[in-house]
Motif scaffolding. Structure first.
Motif, PDB file in Angstrom:
ATOM      1  N   ALA A   8     -27.552  80.221 -65.286  1.00 31.14           N
ATOM      2  CA  ALA A   8     -26.642  80.413 -64.162  1.00 31.14           C
ATOM      3  C   ALA A   8     -26.758  79.248 -63.185  1.00 31.14           C
ATOM      4  CB  ALA A   8     -26.944  81.730 -63.456  1.00 31.14           C
ATOM      5  N   LEU A   9     -27.965  78.756 -62.993  1.00 30.02           N
ATOM      6  CA  LEU A   9     -28.178  77.610 -62.114  1.00 30.02           C
ATOM      7  C   LEU A   9     -27.514  76.368 -62.703  1.00 30.02           C
ATOM      8  CD1 LEU A   9     -29.584  76.374 -59.627  1.00 30.02           C
ATOM      9  CD2 LEU A   9     -31.605  76.023 -61.060  1.00 30.02           C
ATOM     10  N   TYR A  10     -27.696  76.128 -63.985  1.00 32.00           N
ATOM     11  CA  TYR A  10     -27.049  74.987 -64.629  1.00 32.00           C
ATOM     12  C   TYR A  10     -25.528  75.111 -64.584  1.00 32.00           C
ATOM     13  CZ  TYR A  10     -31.545  73.478 -66.569  1.00 32.00           C
ATOM     14  OH  TYR A  10     -32.840  73.039 -66.723  1.00 32.00           O
ATOM     15  N   GLU A  11     -25.020  76.331 -64.747  1.00 35.67           N
ATOM     16  CA  GLU A  11     -23.574  76.546 -64.719  1.00 35.67           C
ATOM     17  C   GLU A  11     -22.982  76.063 -63.401  1.00 35.67           C
ATOM     18  OE1 GLU A  11     -20.684  80.370 -64.071  1.00 35.67           O
ATOM     19  OE2 GLU A  11     -22.374  80.612 -65.451  1.00 35.67           O
ATOM     20  N   ARG A  50     -24.909  65.858 -71.390  1.00 30.03           N
ATOM     21  CA  ARG A  50     -24.478  65.455 -72.726  1.00 30.03           C
ATOM     22  C   ARG A  50     -24.623  66.602 -73.718  1.00 30.03           C
ATOM     23  NH1 ARG A  50     -25.670  59.667 -75.630  1.00 30.03           N
ATOM     24  NH2 ARG A  50     -24.262  59.984 -77.377  1.00 30.03           N
ATOM     25  N   ALA A  51     -25.670  67.406 -73.587  1.00 32.49           N
ATOM     26  CA  ALA A  51     -25.863  68.541 -74.496  1.00 32.49           C
ATOM     27  C   ALA A  51     -24.729  69.543 -74.365  1.00 32.49           C
ATOM     28  CB  ALA A  51     -27.199  69.219 -74.200  1.00 32.49           C
ATOM     29  N   VAL A  52     -24.232  69.743 -73.137  1.00 34.01           N
ATOM     30  CA  VAL A  52     -23.177  70.724 -72.901  1.00 34.01           C
ATOM     31  C   VAL A  52     -21.806  70.157 -73.263  1.00 34.01           C
ATOM     32  CG1 VAL A  52     -21.965  72.035 -71.113  1.00 34.01           C
ATOM     33  CG2 VAL A  52     -24.470  71.971 -71.141  1.00 34.01           C
ATOM     34  N   HIS A  53     -21.507  68.929 -72.808  1.00 34.08           N
ATOM     35  CA  HIS A  53     -20.160  68.380 -72.935  1.00 34.08           C
ATOM     36  C   HIS A  53     -19.954  67.498 -74.153  1.00 34.08           C
ATOM     37  CE1 HIS A  53     -18.626  69.899 -69.143  1.00 34.08           C
ATOM     38  NE2 HIS A  53     -19.749  69.544 -68.556  1.00 34.08           N
ATOM     39  N   GLY A  54     -21.025  67.095 -74.823  1.00 36.66           N
ATOM     40  CA  GLY A  54     -20.869  66.289 -76.020  1.00 36.66           C
ATOM     41  C   GLY A  54     -20.546  64.839 -75.750  1.00 36.66           C
ATOM     42  N   GLU A  55     -20.654  64.389 -74.522  1.00 37.63           N
ATOM     43  CA  GLU A  55     -20.463  62.989 -74.171  1.00 37.63           C
ATOM     44  C   GLU A  55     -21.253  62.690 -72.908  1.00 37.63           C
ATOM     45  OE1 GLU A  55     -16.323  62.227 -73.422  1.00 37.63           O
ATOM     46  OE2 GLU A  55     -16.235  63.544 -71.691  1.00 37.63           O
ATOM     47  N   THR A  56     -21.511  61.431 -72.645  1.00 38.04           N
ATOM     48  CA  THR A  56     -22.267  61.060 -71.450  1.00 38.04           C
ATOM     49  C   THR A  56     -21.373  61.147 -70.217  1.00 38.04           C
ATOM     50  OG1 THR A  56     -21.676  58.726 -71.607  1.00 38.04           O
ATOM     51  CG2 THR A  56     -23.656  59.454 -72.819  1.00 38.04           C
ATOM     52  N   LEU A  57     -22.008  61.173 -69.049  1.00 40.71           N
ATOM     53  CA  LEU A  57     -21.248  61.146 -67.801  1.00 40.71           C
ATOM     54  C   LEU A  57     -20.354  59.909 -67.728  1.00 40.71           C
ATOM     55  CD1 LEU A  57     -23.995  62.327 -65.315  1.00 40.71           C
ATOM     56  CD2 LEU A  57     -21.710  63.309 -65.449  1.00 40.71           C
ATOM     57  N   LEU A 166     -18.549  78.693 -70.417  1.00 44.51           N
ATOM     58  CA  LEU A 166     -18.743  79.386 -71.697  1.00 44.51           C
ATOM     59  C   LEU A 166     -20.095  79.030 -72.303  1.00 44.51           C
ATOM     60  CD1 LEU A 166     -15.205  78.902 -73.308  1.00 44.51           C
ATOM     61  CD2 LEU A 166     -16.223  81.102 -72.681  1.00 44.51           C
ATOM     62  N   PHE A 167     -20.423  77.741 -72.281  1.00 43.04           N
ATOM     63  CA  PHE A 167     -21.694  77.290 -72.845  1.00 43.04           C
ATOM     64  C   PHE A 167     -22.861  77.882 -72.073  1.00 43.04           C
ATOM     65  CE2 PHE A 167     -23.999  74.219 -75.476  1.00 43.04           C
ATOM     66  CZ  PHE A 167     -25.207  74.130 -74.794  1.00 43.04           C
ATOM     67  N   ALA A 168     -22.805  77.791 -70.743  1.00 41.71           N
ATOM     68  CA  ALA A 168     -23.918  78.268 -69.920  1.00 41.71           C
ATOM     69  C   ALA A 168     -24.144  79.761 -70.078  1.00 41.71           C
ATOM     70  CB  ALA A 168     -23.658  77.931 -68.456  1.00 41.71           C
ATOM     71  N   ARG A 169     -23.077  80.525 -70.350  1.00 38.64           N
ATOM     72  CA  ARG A 169     -23.201  81.979 -70.498  1.00 38.64           C
ATOM     73  C   ARG A 169     -23.395  82.414 -71.944  1.00 38.64           C
ATOM     74  NH1 ARG A 169     -18.478  84.082 -66.224  1.00 38.64           N
ATOM     75  NH2 ARG A 169     -19.274  82.897 -64.425  1.00 38.64           N
ATOM     76  N   GLY A 170     -23.502  81.448 -72.847  1.00 40.06           N
ATOM     77  CA  GLY A 170     -23.723  81.770 -74.250  1.00 40.06           C
ATOM     78  C   GLY A 170     -22.522  82.394 -74.925  1.00 40.06           C
ATOM     79  N   LEU A 171     -21.314  82.084 -74.445  1.00 45.06           N
ATOM     80  CA  LEU A 171     -20.093  82.685 -74.979  1.00 45.06           C
ATOM     81  C   LEU A 171     -19.301  81.750 -75.876  1.00 45.06           C
ATOM     82  CD1 LEU A 171     -18.812  84.417 -71.685  1.00 45.06           C
ATOM     83  CD2 LEU A 171     -20.032  85.489 -73.604  1.00 45.06           C
ATOM     84  N   ALA A 172     -19.646  80.472 -75.910  1.00 46.98           N
ATOM     85  CA  ALA A 172     -18.878  79.501 -76.694  1.00 46.98           C
ATOM     86  C   ALA A 172     -19.014  79.780 -78.184  1.00 46.98           C
ATOM     87  CB  ALA A 172     -19.349  78.093 -76.374  1.00 46.98           C
ATOM     88  N   LYS A 173     -17.871  79.745 -78.896  1.00 47.88           N
ATOM     89  CA  LYS A 173     -17.855  79.962 -80.337  1.00 47.88           C
ATOM     90  C   LYS A 173     -16.968  78.907 -80.992  1.00 47.88           C
ATOM     91  CE  LYS A 173     -18.412  84.988 -79.962  1.00 47.88           C
ATOM     92  NZ  LYS A 173     -17.817  86.317 -80.274  1.00 47.88           N
TER      93      LYS A 173
END
Length: 283
Positions: A8-11, A50-57, A166-173
């Motif tokens: 939740a903090l990361y989100e 990068r882990a969440v978005h798949g690309e660097t800032l 979605l990623f932060a809440r574990g909902l991404a599929k």
């Protein structure tokens, strides 16, 4: 701190940084400063992003600036030099080089010969090129989305929020389909008031907690135009659908929203290879 609290903090931090990037594209976006907005060290924050978005800032900033530049080239009379300046490039030569490497041709040539030109009227009043339309009957589609107010070219901001949450809440599929719903006519509604929703398809029950909202796309028959190329070009395809295809088809519009399904990801393919299915509802 348990895992749920940590995510939740990361989100919140992901959302805060993404919003800042989209709202300050005209400014110098220092990577360490962005890490400071996330309230984390740059060492850790860049890896989380990068882990969440798949690309660097840095890749995100470059992609968004070039996306906006392409829109300016297609839809405005701004000089290429001014567009380069707005995009953060120190000189025209470097902007021309980078733009060509991504969009396949220099910006001045893109303005004259980009894929948007295929939809422009010929001297005889009709679009010179014809496009294939597929008629599809679909079932109602359940969506989970994040609303956006403002230019349709900037709906990426809502998609960033959607996917990071979605990623932060574990909902991404991986089976989720990416869909944009557009609620207003940009020819009559000011850009700053346009309403749209960045969505993914969902099955079953999903907790609807801010920033999410739910929406259902109507089932029925749709005319579907597959557009290949940059998102900045697509408004021309809409004009062709309404001005050329619809009168010639003899079909009538249904009182339902148009939507776009994005078949690939702008992080994974160059803008010239983006595939979008534009759906027009029919009676």
């Amino acid at each position: 701190m348990n895992g749920e609290t940590a995510w939740a903090l990361y989100e919140n931090r992901l959302r805060r940084v993404s919003a800042y990037i989209h709202d300050h594209l005209d400014e110098e976006l220092d990577m360490d400063n962005l890490a400071g907005i996330a309230c984390m060290s740059s060492y850790h924050w860049h890896r989380i992003y990068r882990a969440v978005h798949g690309e660097t800032l840095a890749a995100t900033v470059k992609r968004l600036r070039l996306h906006r530049a392409a829109g300016d080239i297609v839809a405005t009379d701004l000089s290429v030099r001014e567009i380069a300046r707005r995009s953060g490039y120190p000189n025209l030569q470097s902007f021309n080089r980078i733009f060509k490497s991504v969009y396949g041709m220099p910006p001045a040539q893109y303005r004259k010969e980009g894929s948007h030109k295929a939809f422009e009227p010929s001297p005889y009043g009709k679009t010179a090129t014809m496009f294939d339309i597929t008629l599809r009957k679909i079932e109602p589609i359940q969506l989970l989305g994040v609303p956006h107010i403002g230019s349709y070219m900037q709906i990426g901001k809502a998609f960033e929020t959607l996917f990071s949450t979605l990623f932060a809440r574990g909902l991404a599929k991986p089976t989720m389909r990416m869909i944009g719903v557009y609620l207003d006519d940009p020819d009559i509604v000011p850009a700053e008031k346009l309403r749209s929703v960045a969505c993914v398809t969902v099955e079953g029950e999903v907790a609807v907690v801010a920033p999410f909202e739910t929406r259902t796309l109507d089932g029925g028959e749709y005319a579907v135009l597959r557009h290949k190329g940059p998102y900045a070009d697509m408004y021309k395809a809409y004009h062709w659908l309404y001005a050329d295809w619809l009168p010639a088809s003899g079909r009538k519009l249904r009182d339902s929203v148009m939507f776009e399904e994005y078949l690939n990801n702008p992080r994974d393919v160059p803008p010239t290879e983006l595939l979008t299915d534009i759906h027009m509802p029919l009676v």
